[in-house]
Design a protein around this motif. Structure first.
Motif, PDB file in Angstrom:
ATOM      1  N   TYR A  31     -14.861   0.387  -3.209  1.00 58.98           N
ATOM      2  CA  TYR A  31     -14.290  -0.950  -3.062  1.00 58.98           C
ATOM      3  C   TYR A  31     -14.383  -1.662  -4.409  1.00 58.98           C
ATOM      4  O   TYR A  31     -15.475  -1.813  -4.956  1.00 58.98           O
ATOM      5  CB  TYR A  31     -15.051  -1.734  -1.989  1.00 58.98           C
ATOM      6  CG  TYR A  31     -14.559  -3.154  -1.814  1.00 58.98           C
ATOM      7  CD1 TYR A  31     -13.514  -3.448  -0.949  1.00 58.98           C
ATOM      8  CD2 TYR A  31     -15.144  -4.212  -2.520  1.00 58.98           C
ATOM      9  CE1 TYR A  31     -13.057  -4.754  -0.784  1.00 58.98           C
ATOM     10  CE2 TYR A  31     -14.691  -5.514  -2.365  1.00 58.98           C
ATOM     11  CZ  TYR A  31     -13.645  -5.786  -1.495  1.00 58.98           C
ATOM     12  OH  TYR A  31     -13.193  -7.066  -1.344  1.00 58.98           O
ATOM     13  N   LYS A  32     -13.220  -2.051  -4.937  1.00 58.99           N
ATOM     14  CA  LYS A  32     -13.190  -2.740  -6.224  1.00 58.99           C
ATOM     15  C   LYS A  32     -12.554  -4.122  -6.100  1.00 58.99           C
ATOM     16  O   LYS A  32     -12.318  -4.787  -7.099  1.00 58.99           O
ATOM     17  CB  LYS A  32     -12.434  -1.899  -7.249  1.00 58.99           C
ATOM     18  CG  LYS A  32     -13.114  -0.568  -7.547  1.00 58.99           C
ATOM     19  CD  LYS A  32     -12.351   0.232  -8.602  1.00 58.99           C
ATOM     20  CE  LYS A  32     -13.061   1.555  -8.889  1.00 58.99           C
ATOM     21  NZ  LYS A  32     -12.325   2.357  -9.903  1.00 58.99           N
ATOM     22  N   GLY A  33     -12.252  -4.514  -4.881  1.00 57.31           N
ATOM     23  CA  GLY A  33     -11.614  -5.796  -4.633  1.00 57.31           C
ATOM     24  C   GLY A  33     -10.774  -5.725  -3.381  1.00 57.31           C
ATOM     25  O   GLY A  33     -10.488  -4.633  -2.855  1.00 57.31           O
ATOM     26  N   TRP A  34     -10.349  -6.885  -2.867  1.00 61.47           N
ATOM     27  CA  TRP A  34      -9.590  -6.938  -1.620  1.00 61.47           C
ATOM     28  C   TRP A  34      -8.286  -6.146  -1.692  1.00 61.47           C
ATOM     29  O   TRP A  34      -7.836  -5.576  -0.700  1.00 61.47           O
ATOM     30  CB  TRP A  34      -9.293  -8.405  -1.301  1.00 61.47           C
ATOM     31  CG  TRP A  34      -8.880  -8.636   0.131  1.00 61.47           C
ATOM     32  CD1 TRP A  34      -7.629  -8.836   0.601  1.00 61.47           C
ATOM     33  CD2 TRP A  34      -9.741  -8.679   1.261  1.00 61.47           C
ATOM     34  NE1 TRP A  34      -7.632  -9.021   1.971  1.00 61.47           N
ATOM     35  CE2 TRP A  34      -8.933  -8.931   2.407  1.00 61.47           C
ATOM     36  CE3 TRP A  34     -11.133  -8.546   1.439  1.00 61.47           C
ATOM     37  CZ2 TRP A  34      -9.459  -9.048   3.686  1.00 61.47           C
ATOM     38  CZ3 TRP A  34     -11.643  -8.670   2.728  1.00 61.47           C
ATOM     39  CH2 TRP A  34     -10.814  -8.909   3.825  1.00 61.47           C
ATOM     40  N   GLU A  35      -7.701  -6.081  -2.876  1.00 61.31           N
ATOM     41  CA  GLU A  35      -6.448  -5.353  -3.060  1.00 61.31           C
ATOM     42  C   GLU A  35      -6.667  -3.982  -3.677  1.00 61.31           C
ATOM     43  O   GLU A  35      -5.702  -3.311  -4.056  1.00 61.31           O
ATOM     44  CB  GLU A  35      -5.491  -6.169  -3.946  1.00 61.31           C
ATOM     45  CG  GLU A  35      -5.131  -7.520  -3.363  1.00 61.31           C
ATOM     46  CD  GLU A  35      -4.206  -8.311  -4.266  1.00 61.31           C
ATOM     47  OE1 GLU A  35      -3.883  -7.805  -5.364  1.00 61.31           O
ATOM     48  OE2 GLU A  35      -3.803  -9.420  -3.875  1.00 61.31           O
ATOM     49  N   ASP A  36      -7.907  -3.576  -3.766  1.00 62.11           N
ATOM     50  CA  ASP A  36      -8.246  -2.329  -4.447  1.00 62.11           C
ATOM     51  C   ASP A  36      -9.306  -1.570  -3.658  1.00 62.11           C
ATOM     52  O   ASP A  36     -10.443  -1.385  -4.105  1.00 62.11           O
ATOM     53  CB  ASP A  36      -8.750  -2.656  -5.850  1.00 62.11           C
ATOM     54  CG  ASP A  36      -8.377  -1.585  -6.863  1.00 62.11           C
ATOM     55  OD1 ASP A  36      -7.604  -0.690  -6.513  1.00 62.11           O
ATOM     56  OD2 ASP A  36      -8.877  -1.657  -7.995  1.00 62.11           O
TER      57      ASP A  36
END
Length: 260
Positions: A31-36
């Motif tokens: 998980y690197k962000g909500w869009e990633d």
């Protein structure tokens, strides 16, 4: 969201499982962000990048999952259903002929047809497609050439790179047996009840050509066989420079058998 929040969110989500609408369950592996967001589907090696909203709605797809008739899958590579729509349409139609039960009710001769494992992956089919002679050709009426599986190998039931080729509609229909409409007699033969004789006919250029009346079914079949094989060679010569050389040779060597 700052780096610390992302890190905490990552720890919270890693290993969390989600159900998708078409491809079964997947688990978050990074998980690197909500869009990633990165997920992996069980029994599949590839990692899929997606948006968290899509994941929650079950809209994430795995390109290795057989979503088409439980057999075909897009695969991972340079080809897709939009950019390569002609190849994709042909691929999906091929799978439909092999595995769609509704299609088999209309065309029962396809019930035992299969697609080779290599071509269940659209990437492999598309790569083959673009390398074939006349893959995007059209006949003199503007109709596109068709994918054929049993000219190069008579009676073939497997769609594969070795057995398939592209031919104009005239040639594709030239060798159709018409099992559903021809009756109980041998191919090219019907019994003339009025005259108590066996009649042979052959179709040429879309028209039925009368070949005569015979005392026996075998005699009528022999007349049809001779006329049909001669016409097939005639068609092969007519299309000489507009078909794959393998197709022309197959037509020249084509034989009509008594059990056709």
């Amino acid at each position: 969201m700052n780096k610390l929040d992302v890190a905490n969110r990552r720890l919270e989500l890693l290993g969390k499982e989600f159900e998708t609408n078409r491809c079964g369950k997947c688990v978050i592996v990074d998980y690197k962000g909500w869009e990633d967001v990165f997920v992996q589907f069980y029994q599949y090696p590839n990692v899929v990048r997606c948006h968290m909203d899509s994941l929650k709605k079950g809209q994430v797809l795995n390109k290795l999952f057989p979503t088409y008739l439980d057999k075909g899958y897009i695969g991972i590579g340079a080809y897709d259903s939009v950019k390569d729509k002609e190849a994709y349409s042909l691929w999906s139609s091929m799978l439909g002929r092999a595995y769609c039960k509704k299609y088999h009710k209309k065309r029962p001769t396809y019930e035992n047809v299969i697609v080779c494992s290599e071509w269940l992956n659209f990437q492999n089919f598309a790569e083959w497609y673009y390398k074939q002679p006349f893959f995007n050709a059209k006949d003199y009426k503007g109709k596109p050439y068709q994918l054929d599986k049993d000219i190069l190998l008579k009676g073939n039931k497997v769609y594969s790179p070795e057995t398939c080729c592209f031919v104009p509609p005239e040639i594709n229909s030239l060798l159709v047996k018409g099992n559903n409409t021809r009756g109980k007699c041998l191919i090219g033969v019907r019994f003339n009840k009025k005259l108590s004789k066996y009649q042979a006919d052959v179709r040429k250029n879309g028209d039925k050509v009368y070949l005569g009346l015979y005392n026996t079914e075998i005699e009528a079949f022999q007349a049809y066989k001779k006329a049909k094989e001669s016409y097939i060679k005639e068609v092969a010569e007519r299309w000489k420079d507009k078909i794959d050389g393998r197709v022309q040779q197959a037509l020249i060597n084509w034989e009509i058998h008594i059990n056709d």
